[in-house]
Design a protein around this motif. Sequence first.
Motif, PDB file in Angstrom:
ATOM      1  N   ASP A  55       0.830  -1.210   0.000  1.00  0.00           N
ATOM      2  CA  ASP A  55       0.000   0.000   0.000  1.00  0.00           C
ATOM      3  C   ASP A  55       0.860   1.254   0.000  1.00  0.00           C
ATOM      4  O   ASP A  55       0.532   2.243  -0.658  1.00  0.00           O
ATOM      5  N   ARG A  69      -9.621  -0.792   1.028  1.00  0.00           N
ATOM      6  CA  ARG A  69      -9.458  -1.362   2.376  1.00  0.00           C
ATOM      7  C   ARG A  69      -8.879  -0.316   3.329  1.00  0.00           C
ATOM      8  O   ARG A  69      -9.379  -0.105   4.425  1.00  0.00           O
ATOM      9  N   ARG A  70      -7.840   0.327   2.879  1.00  0.00           N
ATOM     10  CA  ARG A  70      -7.177   1.283   3.770  1.00  0.00           C
ATOM     11  C   ARG A  70      -8.051   2.502   4.027  1.00  0.00           C
ATOM     12  O   ARG A  70      -8.121   3.016   5.142  1.00  0.00           O
ATOM     13  N   ARG A  77      -6.913  -2.823  -2.258  1.00  0.00           N
ATOM     14  CA  ARG A  77      -6.027  -2.398  -1.163  1.00  0.00           C
ATOM     15  C   ARG A  77      -6.291  -0.939  -0.779  1.00  0.00           C
ATOM     16  O   ARG A  77      -6.272  -0.584   0.400  1.00  0.00           O
ATOM     17  N   LEU A  78      -6.549  -0.120  -1.787  1.00  0.00           N
ATOM     18  CA  LEU A  78      -6.803   1.290  -1.483  1.00  0.00           C
ATOM     19  C   LEU A  78      -8.126   1.451  -0.722  1.00  0.00           C
ATOM     20  O   LEU A  78      -8.202   2.174   0.281  1.00  0.00           O
ATOM     21  N   ASP A  80      -3.667   1.728  11.534  1.00  0.00           N
ATOM     22  CA  ASP A  80      -4.587   0.908  10.735  1.00  0.00           C
ATOM     23  C   ASP A  80      -4.808  -0.432  11.448  1.00  0.00           C
ATOM     24  O   ASP A  80      -3.860  -1.184  11.692  1.00  0.00           O
ATOM     25  N   GLU A  96       2.090   1.608  -3.578  1.00  0.00           N
ATOM     26  CA  GLU A  96       1.032   1.954  -4.533  1.00  0.00           C
ATOM     27  C   GLU A  96       0.388   3.300  -4.231  1.00  0.00           C
ATOM     28  O   GLU A  96       0.044   4.057  -5.136  1.00  0.00           O
ATOM     29  N   GLN A  97       0.197   3.563  -2.955  1.00  0.00           N
ATOM     30  CA  GLN A  97      -0.643   4.714  -2.616  1.00  0.00           C
ATOM     31  C   GLN A  97       0.151   5.924  -2.141  1.00  0.00           C
ATOM     32  O   GLN A  97      -0.249   7.055  -2.392  1.00  0.00           O
ATOM     33  N   GLU A 153      -5.094  -2.223  -7.997  1.00  0.00           N
ATOM     34  CA  GLU A 153      -4.721  -1.698  -6.681  1.00  0.00           C
ATOM     35  C   GLU A 153      -5.954  -1.306  -5.866  1.00  0.00           C
ATOM     36  O   GLU A 153      -5.836  -0.934  -4.694  1.00  0.00           O
ATOM     37  N   GLU A 183      -4.636   2.292  -9.909  1.00  0.00           N
ATOM     38  CA  GLU A 183      -4.879   1.376 -11.021  1.00  0.00           C
ATOM     39  C   GLU A 183      -5.896   0.336 -10.558  1.00  0.00           C
ATOM     40  O   GLU A 183      -6.008   0.065  -9.359  1.00  0.00           O
TER      41      GLU A 183
END
Lengths: 528, 394
Positions: free
Chosen positions: A415, B254-255, B251-252, A441, A418-419, B248, B245
Motif C-alpha cells: 500500500d 481497504r485502507r 487495497r486502497l 490501521d 502503490e498509494q 490496486e 490502477e
Amino acid sequence: MPRPGFVFEVDRSAPPTLFWRGEGFGLEKLPAGRSRVIYPAEPLAPLDDIDGAIRAALLHPIDSDPLPARLFPGMKLTIAFDDVSLPLPKMRRPDVRQRVIEAVLDFAAAAGVDDVHIIAALALHRRMTEAELRHAVGDRVYDAFTPRGLLYNHDAEDPDSMAFLGTTPQGEEVEISRRAAESDLLVYVNINLVAMDGGWKSTATGLASYRSLRHHHNVHTMQHSRSFMDQEQSALHSSNWRMGKVIRAAGVKVFQIETTLNTDTFPSPFQFLAKREWEWTARDRGTYIATTASLRRTPSRVARGIFQSMEAPHQMTSVQAGDVEAVHRVTTANIYRQQLTPVEGQTDILTMGIPYICPYNVHSVMNPILVMCTGLGYFFNMYRGKPLVREGGVVIMSHPTPWEFHPVHHPSYIDFFEQVLADTTDPVEIERRYEKEFAEDEWYRHLYRTSYAYHGVHPFYMWYWGAHGLQHAGRVIIVGGEPRCVRRLGFMPASSLDDALEMAADVVGRQPTITHLHCPPLVMADVT
Amino acid sequence: MKALVFDRKLMRYAAAHVAGSIVPGRGAAVGPLRLSDIDPPELPGPEWVRIRPRLSGICGSDLATVDGTSSRYFEPIVSFPFTPGHEVVADTDEGRRVVLEPVLGCAARRISPPCAACGRGDLGNCERVAFGHLQPGLQTGFCADTGGGWGTFMVAHESQLHAVPPDLSDEAAVMVEPAACGVHAALRAGVTEGDVVVVLGAGTLGLLCVAALRRFTAAGRIIAAAKYAEQQRLARDLGADSVCEPDELPRLVRRMTGSFAYDDQLTGGSDAVLDCVGSDASIAQCLAVVKPRGRVTLVGMPAVVKLNLTTLWHRETELVGAYAYGSEARPDGGRVRTFDLAFDLVRTAGLDRLVSAVYPLAEFRAAIEHAASAGRRGAVKVAFDLRQEKERYR
C-alpha cells in the motif's frame, strides 16, 4: 593475520569489479584512473572457545556483578534476544543466541530461578516463525519454553503487555515490554552485526512500541544521524541513550550481553564473493561463470529460495556482558576492528551492488522499498566522518528491483508503494500526511499481531532510513531496475553501468570520480 | 445524404465480433457498418423537425454494436437499418443549435397517455420504446425511422431538443448527453453525506461520474480506479480524492475504509461503487470492495457476464443499473431534468476538454478504432465532426 580493509585504486590492469544484483551478481569495468573500490577486511579470527568465552563474560562482566550474583530464587527473569533480522545471512547452527541463552539458563537453573520468559525482541518487525525461533535459540530451549508460553514474540500492539516508563527531557515517551520492565532482571542477548546495533537501542527499540519508536524512527532523526552507524554523530543513538536513562531510572535492571561476528559471510562455494577479484583462482572464476549462467536461467523465486537458504559461516569474535553502556563501548570497538576501513576524501559517485538480503527480507522478497533502504539507508550510511559521495553527487545501485512484494510479510509496504509513493517520495511529506494512518490501521495491527506481517508503519521507517541519503545525493540511479518500479521510487532506471554513468554526467560531469563499496561482506568507511 | 448505416447482416456481424475481439474497434472494418448515400429520414409527424448534426460522439454502446459484442437483449428494441449516433449537437433548419436527448419515449412515439415512467419524467425507463408510430428503438441512433448523429441529417421530436446557449462550444455541447448519463448514475448510486464512493473505470463515463459525484452529491471521498495515466490525471482533476490502477483498488479501498480483508474480498468496503466498465471482472471487483448492504451501480453496459454472486447474497449487496436519464429528485421533493443538470456540469467542470479527437465521417474506421482504444492512446471522447460535410449545406 587477516588483512584489513583497504581502498583499491582502479587502473587499466585492474580486473572487473563484482557488483551484486539481488539474487545474482555481475562484473563491471570501472573507469580507470578515477575509480576506487573499498574492500572489507578479511574475517577476524574467531574466539577459540566460544562457550568458554560466553561463560567468562557472564562471570566477569563489565561494570556489573557476575550474572550468578544477580540471580536468586523466586525472581522474575526475562531474556530478550535479537530477532530474525540478525545476523545476515542467518548463521550456521548453533546460533550465537542459542549458545548465550543456554549459558544464561544454566546459571538461572543453578540459582533456582524458575520464572523465566524468553522474548524475541522484534519491535515492529514481523513475528518469527517456529523454524526461525528454533534456529535462533535451539531446539532444546524452544521445546522447553514454547509449549508453556514462556518463549514468544514481542507484541508491541498488545496494550496489556506494554508498560509506560516515563519521558525523556526531550519529551520522548518510553514504553517497553511490561514483562521486561517488571522483571527483576532483563538479560538482553545481542548480535551486533553493525555499529548501530546494541547498547540502549536493544531495549529501547527492540522491546518498544510505536508510541516510543516514533520519537527516533522519524525523518528528523535520520537526517540528523550522520551517520547512524557513528554513535558520536547519530541522533538515533542519542535518542535511544536518553530513553535508556529513563529505563534505568524506572528501576529496570538490564544485564547486557553483546556479541560480535566476523565477516565470514558466504559458505564455501560462494566464498569468491568476498574475495578481491584479482585473487580469484581458476576455480573461483569457474564458479562465478557457472553460477551466473545458471542464475540467468533460474526463475527468480527459485533463485531466492537458494540464496535465502544460505547459512553464513560467521564466527564470534567477541562477547562482553554487564552494564549496557560500558559493554557497548567494547562491542563498538570490536565492530570497528572488523569493519572500519580508512578512506580518504569523497567522490562524485558512489556505486553499490544491492544484494539479495537486508534485515527485513529474511526468507522473503527484497521489495523496491527495501532496495531503497538497503542502498540509501544501510550502505550509504556505512561511514564515519563524511559520506563516501560528495553532497549533490550521484548514487548508483545495481538491483533488478522488480515490482514484487511478499504479501504476508509486507502488506503495508504494498500500500505504501502503490498509494504513498505514487503521490510523493518526499520523506517529510510522507511522514506528515501518511504515517499516522498506516501506524494506526487496525488491519495492519491485526496482521502484525496474528500473522507474520511487519507493522503498518514499517515501510515508513524504511523510507526514513534513506532520508539522509536522499537529502545528500543529487541523483539516484538503479542499474538493471524495472523502469516503472524505479521511477515510482523517484529514481532513474539505467540498463547498464555505462548508461548510468552517462545519466550521471549532467550532475557530476563527464569525468567523475567513483567509489564502489564492495559489500557484502560488511565494511564501514572511515572517511577523512 | 451521407450516413453511416448499420444493417442486419448476420455474417458481417459475426465477422465484426471476431475482429472486434482481436482489435477493439476493428469491427468497423469488417462488420455491417458502412458509409452510404441514403435518403434522408422523413419527418414522422408534425412535432418532428429535421436537424443537421455538428458533432456526434462515439459511445461505448456504439462500439459494442459495431464490434458485435452487444447483448441480444436489444434486438426487440432496435430496428434496422439504423444510423448510429446519439450524442449529438446539431442545427435545426431554423438555425437553432440544439443538443439531442435521444431516448424515444412516449412523447416522441405519440403515445397518450404516457407510460408510468414517462409520466414521472423517468424517460430512460419508458415502457413503450418498441411501440407507437415509430419503429422500435430505445434511442435515436438505434431506430430505423429517425436517422442518427453519424449522418448529415436526422429527425428529432421537439421534446428531444435542448437549446444550446450561445457561449457553449460544440465540444462542450456534445458532452451534454454523456454527462447526463454520468449525472443520473451518480444520483442513482444512493450516495449520502460523507460516503466513500468508488468509480471503477475512467473512460468517458467513469470520468463523468466522478465529476457528477463531486458536483451533485455529498460524497466524502471519491476513489477512482483508472488504467491509464491521462485518465488518472483527469479523474483527479474532476474531483477524485484518490486514484489508483484497477488492480490496486481493493487495497486502497481497504485502507480508506479501515476494513479488514481476506485476499481481495474486503470485510467492509466503500458505501457505493459505480462500475463504469461492465465486464465480469469489473463487476466482481465492485462486489468485493463494496461494504455489506452497500450499492453497486452498473453504469457501463454489461452484456453476458459470469459472476459468483455468493458475496452479493452474503453481504446483502444492492446491485442496480443506471441507464440514460430523465429527471432527478430535488432535495425539495420536486424534479429536475437530468439534462439541465448535465448542462450545468459541462459548464462548471469544463467538460469540453474531454473531447480528444474529431474525425470526418469518411474516416469512420480510424475514428472507431481510436475511440475503442481511447484510454491507451490518451484520449477520452472521440466524435465525428460533420460541420465541414458538404451535404449538410445542400
